[in-house]
Design an enzyme around this catalytic site. Structure first.
Site, PDB file in Angstrom:
ATOM      1  CB  CYS A 192      29.831 -56.689   5.833  1.00 28.87           C
ATOM      2  SG  CYS A 192      30.771 -57.238   7.474  1.00 28.87           S
TER       3      CYS A 192
ATOM      4  CB  ALA B 233      28.095 -53.738  14.150  1.00 25.55           C
TER       5      ALA B 233
ATOM      6  CB  SER C 288      37.849 -52.456   6.258  1.00 25.57           C
ATOM      7  OG  SER C 288      38.003 -51.134   6.621  1.00 25.57           O
TER       8      SER C 288
ATOM      9  CD  GLU D 271      30.895 -53.408   3.516  1.00 26.47           C
ATOM     10  OE1 GLU D 271      31.873 -53.224   4.228  1.00 26.47           O
ATOM     11  OE2 GLU D 271      30.307 -54.797   3.433  1.00 26.47           O
TER      12      GLU D 271
ATOM     13  CG  ASN E  11      32.862 -56.980   1.983  1.00 27.62           C
ATOM     14  OD1 ASN E  11      31.779 -56.837   1.467  1.00 27.62           O
ATOM     15  ND2 ASN E  11      33.147 -56.342   2.951  1.00 27.62           N
TER      16      ASN E  11
END
Length: 967
Positions: free
Chosen positions: A588, A773, A373, A590, A586
């Site tokens: 986002c 999301a 990811s 986290e 990163n």
């Protein structure tokens, strides 16, 4: 009574809320009874008269009239007259028939000369008396239209199969509370015409069901099942090579025969890894569970259709259970007993108990299994390094990776360039190139390339960095598509608290600051300040710390960027302190992993559906343990299977083997337990639930270490010393000179410490809470750890616009007899909030409070409790309805003081709102089917999707379809 009337514009408005004590007293009179048409007797309730009259006024005079004081007083007065007349006619103990009440309403309207309203009410009564007969005749009426034909893909025409249409709609409604096939069939039939195409026919029924979602959330399942019928026809026809269709009942047997054919077609089309054909496909196909196709809501299935299902020449070849099994087989491809593990992984995914991240869902089982990811890089301070980093961004983004770039090492504006004896232009021009590269690499149209640039607060370019997302100024020094984040050391926050000075440096003159944190950073930084004052540095600037802090918060509010993240807690609590330094998070916020010139950090994500692991009595610990154990194994498999586009990423991932297990559906987990999110109980549940996830995840990784071996860089880590995330709090406390953090626990951590030190860990990091999301949409739950945005709104993403209704709220309102068309109107008027609707009880107002109704300090307190258990971080959005400098300052200082490692978006609410028209027939585009349709589209009420605009100041939009961080 349920009056289904609309004004000429289709507008709706809130119920006129009556507070008259006399009416309340009358409605509670125990001796007054109503006989309904079905013969049942119920207590008299004057509030229902208010509702009926309000609807009549809505139908005739519209929103502006209802909003006026005159109409408010009219409804109150008229209701009072009706109640008085009924009581006068009643006598003691009298029981009325419902027709008596309606007669009095009609008379009151006529006597007050509200003739148009009275007429609407009379017409309603007549229409309602015929309704049952019309509904009963709907199916027969549809069947009696033999003249209609359907145009096939080859241009030929066949008669409309009305029996199959009725069968599919009936099947879609089966087993769902509160839904009926009759209105869906009637609305579908109304939009048919002779020669309609197959796609338009499918769209007609889907749209018919979607128009009813705001009245009954279960119609979201009906819409999904109708889309599923279209999907079955598309997939089965393409895979088997002949036009075919199947009902859901047919799939009980047809899934098993379809699956091997699907694998063959996928391999032939070079979409699937040929290794999948070597599985025992008969055994695999027999494990598929067709009934789980029925668990999708429309938003989830449409998202899969548009972006996830494999397709050949635009035709999908995957049905939902085949999709989940393909992902599971890809993750089990190197297991010894891979059929057993594939079925185990499939059960976890298809049940929605756990969901892998989007890149894993996209690419597992394919020829290019890029399943990771997140990628984190550090940019070197030379042209080769800078442009290599930009090239690496493109290669990593090509297969769906999200990027975090650490730009702090690059020298600042005005710094000396030895090779040319010139001066540097700083980082801004290079960030512009990185921004444009992210846009150019759009992952095959699945989603835009997405990158976040990080800069430490002492960098001399920090002030220009703050302006990157502004809509004014030199566009060559703006990055409108790139996310940005501040990497803030504790020393800066301490200077802000003390209202002290802060010095900005160019990293070519202060290179060690980049790799230092805690007390070592403080000592080096103060030495450089002294050196600068003595004239020993060429490029530096001294500012007031509070002025820079205010500007950081101002830009965060105005542009949504840069986000605020904290360097010291990330590093001080890192299990991998012995192997390097965390220089950024990163995309986002986290992921917190080490980066360097020769290592690109990689993280592999997946999230537990908390709704599936709680009941009224709290966590199901046994189920959670099973889920976590399998999920950690799946994530660990990603590391070995993964397709790496650059060698630095492979080197890092194989050496440290980090994974990030997170969660979603936290809001629903609270609501199941009747816990308001803004409460001490919610904070406690955040603590207890994250402790359980942490405990089981660490144990699962340790079990894998015993089975497969420790990760190569284990020795010297905090794990190897028996220091778990809970214990690492002490390092922050020591660095800050004392820190009051909650350290309570409920599980046997001493046992686990011993296990970890003896067996080791398979993964350097095991937890991170991502935004989820898109995968939360697939599972039909709320995102990550987010509060409800609204209880009724239109959600926008790359698949279109979707009506979203909080079905938990609807369930509770139905149980209390409060769910009706007026309640829908009120929810629209009050932007999805029940807080201002008088007839909603206080306990429901607290339980269903929305994001902008609660103090975000509660979100920070809950996040702080989670953070003590997490070895990485969490994507934490903060919401503020009426922003001010003081509120922002208080909120973000609290986040730092509570020891949070990172924060994510600051969400601000719009000051103005789009017209609140009815949602019926307004759900925007439907990518799965043809845009040309007989179904009409009315204006959309979109408070959720509208860009917040406060006096011209823009903040991040909620679920912006153009914002990759939200996808």
């Amino acid at each position: 009574m349920s009056l289904n009337l609309h004004n000429a514009e289709g507008a709706s408005a809130p119920i006129i809320q009556l507070r008259s004590q006399s009416l309340a007293a009358a409605s509670s009179e125990p001796s007054m009874q109503i006989i309904r048409r079905n013969g049942k007797v119920s207590p008299f309730d004057s509030a229902k008269i208010v509702v009926a009259m309000t609807k009549a006024f809505l139908a005739v005079e519209g929103t502006s009239a209802v909003a006026s004081r005159r109409v408010h007083e009219s409804v109150e007065q008229l209701t009072s007259e009706v109640v008085t007349a009924l009581m006068r006619r009643a006598g003691e103990g009298r029981t009325f028939h419902i027709e008596d009440v309606q007669d009095q309403v009609e008379l009151a309207l006529m006597r007050s000369e509200h003739h148009k309203v009275a007429r609407a009410y009379v017409l309603y009564r007549e229409e309602r008396s015929r309704q049952r007969a019309e509904e009963a005749a709907a199916e027969a009426k549809t069947a009696a239209v033999p003249e209609l034909h359907v145009t096939l893909a080859d241009g030929s025409r066949v008669g409309l199969d009305t029996k199959r249409l009725a069968l599919i709609i009936g099947e879609a409604c089966a087993g769902l509370d509160g839904v009926s096939a009759a209105p869906v069939l009637a609305e579908t039939t109304r939009n048919l015409y002779d020669g309609i195409s197959q796609d338009e026919l499918a769209l007609a029924s889907i749209m018919a069901a979607r128009t009813l979602v705001e009245q009954e959330p279960n119609y979201a399942y009906v819409s999904a099942r109708l889309l599923l019928d279209k999907l079955r026809g598309e997939v089965l026809s393409h895979v088997h090579g002949i036009p075919t269709s199947a009902s859901q009942a047919d799939m009980a047997t047809r899934y098993a025969e379809y699956f091997p054919a699907y694998v063959k077609v996928g391999i032939a089309a070079e979409l699937l890894d040929p290794e999948l054909f070597r599985f025992d496909l008969a055994r695999i196909a027999a494990a598929l569970k067709p009934e789980r196709d029925l668990n999708f809501q429309f938003l989830g299935l449409q998202t899969l259709y548009d972006r996830y299902f494999l397709h050949e020449h635009g035709k999908r070849i995957e049905l939902p259970q085949a999709f989940f099994m393909r992902v599971a087989m890809g993750l089990a491809i190197r297991e010894i007993d891979r059929e057993v593990k594939a079925i185990e992984f499939y059960d976890l995914l298809s049940s929605f108990d756990f969901m892998a991240s989007t890149p894993t869902l996209f690419n597992s089982g394919t020829l290019r299994p890029q399943l990771s990811s997140c990628f984190l890089t550090t940019v070197s301070d030379d042209l080769d390094g800078i442009f290599k980093s930009i090239k690496d961004n493109a290669l990593l983004a090509k297969y769906s990776g999200g990027l975090g770039n650490d730009w702090t090492p690059v020298r600042g504006l005005g710094a000396h360039i030895k090779g040319t004896n010139g001066e540097s232009q700083g980082i801004i021009p290079f960030l512009k190139v990185a921004n444009d590269t992210a846009i150019a690499v759009n992952q095959g149209g699945k989603r835009k390339g997405a990158v976040c640039a990080y800069l430490e607060t002492w960098h001399v370019d920090i002030e220009e960095f703050l302006d990157l997302r502004k809509n004014t100024g030199d566009d060559r020094r703006r990055t409108h598509d790139m996310n940005t984040a501040n990497w803030v050391p504790d020393l800066f926050m301490q200077r802000v608290d003390a209202d002290g000075e802060w010095t900005l440096f160019s990293p070519d003159e202060t290179p060690d600051l980049h790799d230092l944190y805690g007390e070592a950073f403080k000592a080096a930084y103060e030495a450089y300040e002294a050196k600068a004052k003595a004239g020993g540095l060429r490029v530096f600037k001294t500012v007031r710390a509070t002025d820079l802090w205010r500007r950081m918060l101002t830009m965060l509010f105005e542009t949504g960027h840069p986000w605020i993240t904290f360097k010291d807690p990330c590093n001080l609590r890192s299990p991998q302190r012995h192997m390097g330094v965390i220089h950024s998070s990163n995309l986002c916020t986290e992921i917190t992993l080490n980066t360097s010139a020769d290592e690109v950090a990689v993280c592999n994500l997946g999230s537990i559906n908390m709704l599936a692991h709680v009941g009224a009595n709290g966590l199901d610990q046994a189920k959670l343990k099973r889920t976590v154990k399998t999920a950690v194994r799946m994530l660990d498999n990603v590391i070995d299977i993964n397709f790496y586009t650059i060698p630095e990423a492979r080197r890092s991932n194989m050496r440290h083997r980090p994974v990030g297990l997170g969660l979603m559906g936290f809001q629903e987990a609270l609501q199941v337990q009747r816990i308001p999110i803004a409460s001490d109980a919610a904070v406690t549940f955040a603590d207890v639930s994250m402790e359980a996830i942490s405990y089981h995840a660490i144990e699962a990784s340790s079990d894998l270490a015993a089975e497969r071996g420790r990760y190569p860089s284990f020795e010297g880590s905090l794990w190897s010393k028996g220091i778990l995330p809970l214990d690492s709090i002490q390092f922050v406390a020591e660095s800050r000179g004392g820190w009051d953090a909650d350290r309570s626990s409920t599980l046997d951590w001493d046992r686990l410490r011993k296990k970890v030190t003896s067996s080791g860990m398979r993964n350097s990091n095991v937890m991170a809470i991502a935004p989820t999301a898109t995968i939360s949409n697939i599972c039909g739950v709320s995102q990550s750890i987010e509060p409800n945005y609204q209880n009724l709104f239109v959600k926008s993403n790359m698949s279109g616009d979707f009506t979203v209704v909080n079905d938990f709220l609807v369930r509770d309102l139905k149980a209390r007899g409060l769910w009706d068309e007026v309640m829908v109107s009120d929810l629209k008027y009050f932007d999805g909030s029940v807080g201002q609707i008088d007839r909603v009880p206080d306990d429901l107002k607290a339980l269903y409070a929305t994001a902008f109704e609660i103090d975000s300090a509660w979100l920070i307190e809950a996040a702080a409790r989670r953070q003590k258990w997490i070895d990485q971080s969490q994507s934490l959005n903060l919401y503020i309805a009426n922003p001010s400098g003081k509120k922002l300052d208080t909120l973000y200082r609290l986040a730092w003081r509570r020891g949070l490692k990172t924060t994510y978006y600051l969400r601000s609410r719009s000051a103005t709102h789009v017209e609140k028209s009815t949602l019926k027939g307004t759900d925007g585009k439907l990518n799965a089917v043809s845009a040309s349709t007989a179904v009409s589209h009315a204006p959309i009420m979109i408070p959720a999707a509208a860009a917040p605009d406060l006096d011209g100041i823009k903040a991040c939009r909620i679920d912006d379809p153009e914002c990759e961080a939200c996808q």
